[in-house]
Design an enzyme around this catalytic site. Structure first.
Site, short mmCIF file in Angstrom:
data_model
loop_
_atom_site.label_atom_id
_atom_site.label_comp_id
_atom_site.label_asym_id
_atom_site.label_seq_id
_atom_site.Cartn_x
_atom_site.Cartn_y
_atom_site.Cartn_z
N PRO A 149 0.81 -1.22 0.00
CA PRO A 149 0.00 0.00 0.00
C PRO A 149 0.84 1.27 0.00
O PRO A 149 0.34 2.35 -0.25
CB PRO A 149 -0.83 -0.12 1.28
CG PRO A 149 -0.39 -1.35 1.98
CD PRO A 149 0.62 -2.07 1.17
N GLU A 153 3.97 -9.14 7.57
CA GLU A 153 4.07 -7.68 7.72
C GLU A 153 4.78 -7.06 6.51
O GLU A 153 4.86 -5.86 6.39
CB GLU A 153 4.82 -7.33 9.00
CG GLU A 153 3.96 -7.33 10.23
CD GLU A 153 2.73 -6.43 10.09
OE1 GLU A 153 2.90 -5.20 10.06
OE2 GLU A 153 1.61 -6.96 10.02
N ARG A 196 -4.10 -8.16 -21.55
CA ARG A 196 -5.14 -7.78 -22.51
C ARG A 196 -4.62 -6.82 -23.57
O ARG A 196 -5.25 -6.63 -24.61
CB ARG A 196 -6.38 -7.22 -21.79
CG ARG A 196 -6.19 -5.91 -21.09
CD ARG A 196 -7.44 -5.49 -20.35
NE ARG A 196 -8.50 -5.06 -21.26
CZ ARG A 196 -8.54 -3.88 -21.87
NH1 ARG A 196 -7.56 -3.02 -21.69
NH2 ARG A 196 -9.54 -3.57 -22.65
N ASP A 212 -10.65 2.26 -24.99
CA ASP A 212 -10.55 2.11 -23.53
C ASP A 212 -10.48 3.46 -22.83
O ASP A 212 -9.90 4.40 -23.37
CB ASP A 212 -9.22 1.44 -23.16
CG ASP A 212 -9.30 -0.06 -23.19
OD1 ASP A 212 -10.38 -0.60 -23.37
OD2 ASP A 212 -8.22 -0.68 -23.03
N1 ADE Z 1 -0.70 -5.29 -0.41
C1 ADE Z 1 -1.48 -4.91 0.62
N2 ADE Z 1 -2.25 -3.88 0.28
C2 ADE Z 1 -1.96 -3.58 -1.01
C3 ADE Z 1 -2.41 -2.61 -1.90
N3 ADE Z 1 -3.33 -1.71 -1.59
N4 ADE Z 1 -1.88 -2.60 -3.15
C4 ADE Z 1 -0.94 -3.49 -3.48
N5 ADE Z 1 -0.48 -4.43 -2.68
C5 ADE Z 1 -0.97 -4.48 -1.43
#
Ligand code: ADE
Length: 237
Positions: free
Chosen positions: A88, A115, A153, A168
């Site tokens: 994230p 983690e 794709r 697209d």
């Molecule tokens: N791993 C955990 N959360 C994630 C996210 N939002 N995007 C990519 N990989 C992740």
């Protein structure tokens, strides 16, 4: 053949979504290859693939020694591919990034669990951290599938009509226009009359104007970029 190399502790999650529809058919037809690297098969000397973090904290981290052993089993070609680690914390990819990846020989993806991973894996091997949105998943597998699907794709022969890629969302910097099918009237709502005219030039213009309106309303950030690009190179628009 375009190849996705995926490091994961859950290879059984694949091909999952990548095994269905056009992407799955393209996999069976060898238009692309899925090279799964099961991290559980490459334990470090301690016999564990994860370890507790220095400095304390909850959860376990993927050991750099485990990753090194797994990485060494990659082919030299795969080692040259762009490397992405899903987290994230990462940058959100754009359609142009996927287009560039689909033109390269392939991609190498590391799916985190626990983690996360020891930072030195990312620093030493040159992984870019990539996120698929501001929310937290259990691991990178779903993110890997999303990126692979988006790239595959774009490979030649995967999506039937070349047209459906050129229209697209994002392909020309705009979101896609609305689409309608039969019946002509549904619950009192009619198909815009421009689409019934049979005049292809008029339809193209109507759809372009609609794409612009939708982009301006739904994604002002994209609209600002589009207008700036139009001012730099008006002949491309
Ligand atoms: N791993 C955990 N959360 C994630 C996210 N939002 N995007 C990519 N990989 C992740």
């Amino acid at each position: 053949m375009w190849c996705a190399n995926v490091f994961t502790i859950f290879p059984e999650a694949f091909p999952g979504n990548l095994g269905v529809s056009n992407i799955g058919k393209a996999l069976a037809a060898n238009i692309w290859r899925l090279n799964l690297m099961d991290l559980k098969k490459f334990p470090a000397k301690s016999d564990r693939i994860d370890a507790i973090p220095y400095g304390g904290g909850s959860g376990m981290l993927l050991s750099p020694i485990t990753f090194e052993i797994a990485y060494e089993s990659l082919s030299n070609d795969a080692k040259l591919c762009k490397k992405i680690y899903f987290s994230p914390r990462g940058r959100q990819l754009q359609q142009k990034d996927l287009s560039a990846i689909s033109h390269a020989p392939g991609i190498t993806l590391l799916c985190g669990r626990y983690e996360g991973v020891d930072q030195r894996i990312l620093d030493h091997y040159g992984f870019e951290e990539v996120s698929i949105g501001d929310f937290v998943l259990m691991g990178g597998e779903v993110a890997a599938m999303a990126i692979i699907e988006g790239c595959v794709r774009l490979l030649s022969g995967v999506v039937g009509e070349a047209d459906s890629i050129s229209s697209d969302s994002f392909q020309n910097g705009l979101l896609e226009h609305d689409q309608y099918t039969r019946p002509q009237t549904f619950r009192g709502l009619s198909v815009p009359e421009e689409l019934l005219s049979g005049d292809h030039k008029k339809i193209r213009e109507f759809r372009l104007q609609q794409s612009k309106k939708i982009t301006r309303e739904k994604r002002p950030d994209l609209w600002i970029e589009y207008v700036a690009a139009e001012m730099r190179a008006p002949w491309q628009h």
